[in-house]
Design an enzyme around this catalytic site. Structure first.
Site, PDB file in Angstrom:
ATOM      1  N   ARG A  96      -3.596   4.406  -1.286  1.00  0.00           N
ATOM      2  CA  ARG A  96      -4.082   3.123  -2.079  1.00  0.00           C
ATOM      3  C   ARG A  96      -3.699   1.562  -1.772  1.00  0.00           C
ATOM      4  NH1 ARG A  96      -1.785   5.204  -7.045  1.00  0.00           N
ATOM      5  NH2 ARG A  96      -0.934   6.799  -5.706  1.00  0.00           N
ATOM      6  N   HIS A 116       0.817  -1.325  -0.087  1.00  0.00           N
ATOM      7  CA  HIS A 116       0.152   0.183   0.155  1.00  0.00           C
ATOM      8  C   HIS A 116       0.729   1.259  -0.048  1.00  0.00           C
ATOM      9  CE1 HIS A 116       0.569   1.769   4.165  1.00  0.00           C
ATOM     10  NE2 HIS A 116       0.863   0.397   4.498  1.00  0.00           N
ATOM     11  N   CYS A 117       0.385   2.444  -0.322  1.00  0.00           N
ATOM     12  CA  CYS A 117       1.089   3.862  -0.318  1.00  0.00           C
ATOM     13  C   CYS A 117       0.195   4.383   0.455  1.00  0.00           C
ATOM     14  CB  CYS A 117       1.118   4.440  -1.619  1.00  0.00           C
ATOM     15  SG  CYS A 117      -0.382   4.288  -2.862  1.00  0.00           S
ATOM     16  N   ALA A 118       0.173   5.696   0.522  1.00  0.00           N
ATOM     17  CA  ALA A 118      -0.501   6.559   1.392  1.00  0.00           C
ATOM     18  C   ALA A 118      -1.777   6.495   1.373  1.00  0.00           C
ATOM     19  CB  ALA A 118      -0.180   8.184   0.943  1.00  0.00           C
TER      20      ALA A 118
END
Length: 479
Positions: A29, A25-27
């Site tokens: 999504r 995951h990113c910030a």
């Protein structure tokens, strides 16, 4: 929110644990690489609590949850799948296997340029501040802030030095990042970049004048003359040289005995690549770079507002494919040659597209009665105005289709307008409302007017098309 239940339902809708190749995951999504994307239930996923949008790009399936929520969902998904040690790079690598050669090339450029964007943006925005201080007539009629306040002159000079540094030493940044991407030692890459901007060389920006005057310095080696010219602000020569360096380094490691590897491999790799850079690679790719920059500016200048409209119309579709990342290399070269090019025309057009996407999403937010859609559309619309369009584009506009159509029409109209007045940026930054600091000062008014046009057309057209869609839906339901 019951995160364990959401994660369990999501995993089932994705086709189960066996369908997952990678998870990270990113910030905002959840990023997934799936074995078979055809079996996922996208409609059901979009209705899951907390889901603000979903899209497929670069071989990845990404689900937008938003900051904070995505961490919780990921943690529960990691427990269910055992994929807790994976990173976004693992997902990208797994997804890249599904990409064609063009997509892989675009991703390669993105992998090289994205890590150095903070340095370029920092330098660019400082350059914008310097121009705000020195532009005549911007704040005071007939005068710059420096003219009115001479005490600011040294501050402006210092800011200018700070701003120029990332562009003067751009080959060092690029060679480090590119060598790492190509599988070589990034510190050897940095050394190659330093070699290409060594102070003993003729400054790359003085090459044109020295060429006309016939004063280009040379090395005379066994009767063979090699031009002593630097590559300040260059892009293509650095990329090609870094690729050669990585291949030479790895090739040498296969034939040089391990006991001599640390001594001979770095020395020979730098010498061989450096020699090739100054004799063949540099001169050829420098000329290609000049032709590319001249060609793009000729196209921009000659096609006029029609070319601008076309570029504005297709920019958002390029974002969907991820191919917009390839523009970073072109923009970097245009900015490096700003004395010739006057700046980059891509950044203002990207800003028009982002503003249009935000306006379309906001129009949906103001008119929809769907509470969940409104909760996604309003904040994502504001975010798009600030330069981040993914939540608005994938979570709202593409999902409904008609806002996306309205947005690209608005972007095309505004892009035609700013092209008509030759609006260019002298720095990179956030392509949207904050982009005002990046625009050439005497074109700032046209840039602001372009944003207003983009917003108004996209917003109004979304309202019109939305009303048409609701009438159509009502008629269908009645029938």
């Amino acid at each position: 929110m019951n995160y364990p239940i959401i994660a369990k339902e999501l995993l089932e809708l994705l086709g189960g644990k066996d369908n997952l190749q990678a998870l990270a995951h990113c910030a905002t999504r959840l990023r997934l690489a799936l074995k078979d994307e055809s079996i996922i239930n996208e409609d059901a996923i979009s209705n899951l609590e907390g889901v603000k949008g979903q899209f497929k790009v670069a071989g990845q399936y990404q689900i937008i949850f938003g900051s904070g929520i995505v961490n919780q969902v990921y943690a529960e998904m990691a427990k269910l799948t055992g994929m807790s040690e994976m990173s976004t790079n693992d997902v990208a690598s797994a997804g890249a296997q599904k990409q064609n050669i063009v997509q892989r090339a675009v991703k390669g450029l993105s992998d090289i340029f994205v890590p150095i964007i903070p340095a370029i943006v920092a330098g660019g925005l400082l350059m914008g501040i310097f121009n705000l201080l020195t532009a005549k007539g911007l704040f005071i009629d007939g005068q710059s802030l420096i003219d009115a306040n001479p005490g600011l002159a040294d501050l402006a000079s210092m800011i200018n030095t700070f701003a120029n540094a990332p562009f003067v030493y751009l080959p060092v940044l690029l060679a480090f990042s590119a060598s790492k991407k190509f599988g070589g030692n990034p510190f050897l890459g940095a050394a190659l970049g330093m070699l290409m901007v060594h102070p003993d060389l003729l400054n790359g920006w003085g090459f044109g004048g020295a060429s006309v005057a016939g004063t280009i310095p040379t090395w005379d080696i066994f009767g063979f003359e090699i031009q002593k010219v630097g590559y300040q602000g260059s892009v293509l020569p650095v990329l090609v040289s870094a690729f050669i360096l990585a291949k030479v380094e790895n090739g040498l490691r296969k034939v040089i005995p391990s006991v001599l590897d640390n001594l001979l491999t770095p020395m020979l790799a730098i010498f061989i690549t450096g020699f090739l850079t100054f004799t063949l690679v540099g001169p050829i790719t420098r000329d290609i770079g000049f032709l590319l920059g001249d060609g793009l500016n000729w196209l921009y200048d000659s096609a006029g507002f029609i070319g601008g409209a076309l570029f504005g119309f297709i920019y958002a579709p390029f974002v969907i494919t991820g191919m917009h990342h390839s523009f970073i290399a072109i923009e970097t070269q245009l900015l490096a040659d700003i004395a010739i090019t006057g700046g980059t025309f891509i950044f203002p057009i990207a800003a028009m597209s982002n503003i249009a996407q935000g306006a379309a999403a906001l129009a949906v937010g103001f008119t929809t009665k769907d509470v969940k859609l409104k909760g996604i559309a309003m904040p994502s619309g504001v975010t798009a105005l600030l330069g981040i369009t993914e939540p608005a584009m994938f979570g709202v506009n593409l999902k409904l289709r008609y806002p996306f159509i309205a947005a690209i029409v608005g972007a095309a109209s505004a892009s035609a307008f700013i092209t008509l007045f030759n609006v260019k940026a002298q720095a990179l930054g956030a392509a949207g409302l904050p982009g005002v600091i990046s625009i050439v000062p005497d074109k700032l008014g046209y840039y602001i007017a372009g944003m207003a046009i983009s917003f108004a057309i996209a917003f109004a057209l979304t309202l019109v098309l939305g009303a048409r869609e609701r009438i159509k839906s009502t008629n269908t339901a009645t029938a």
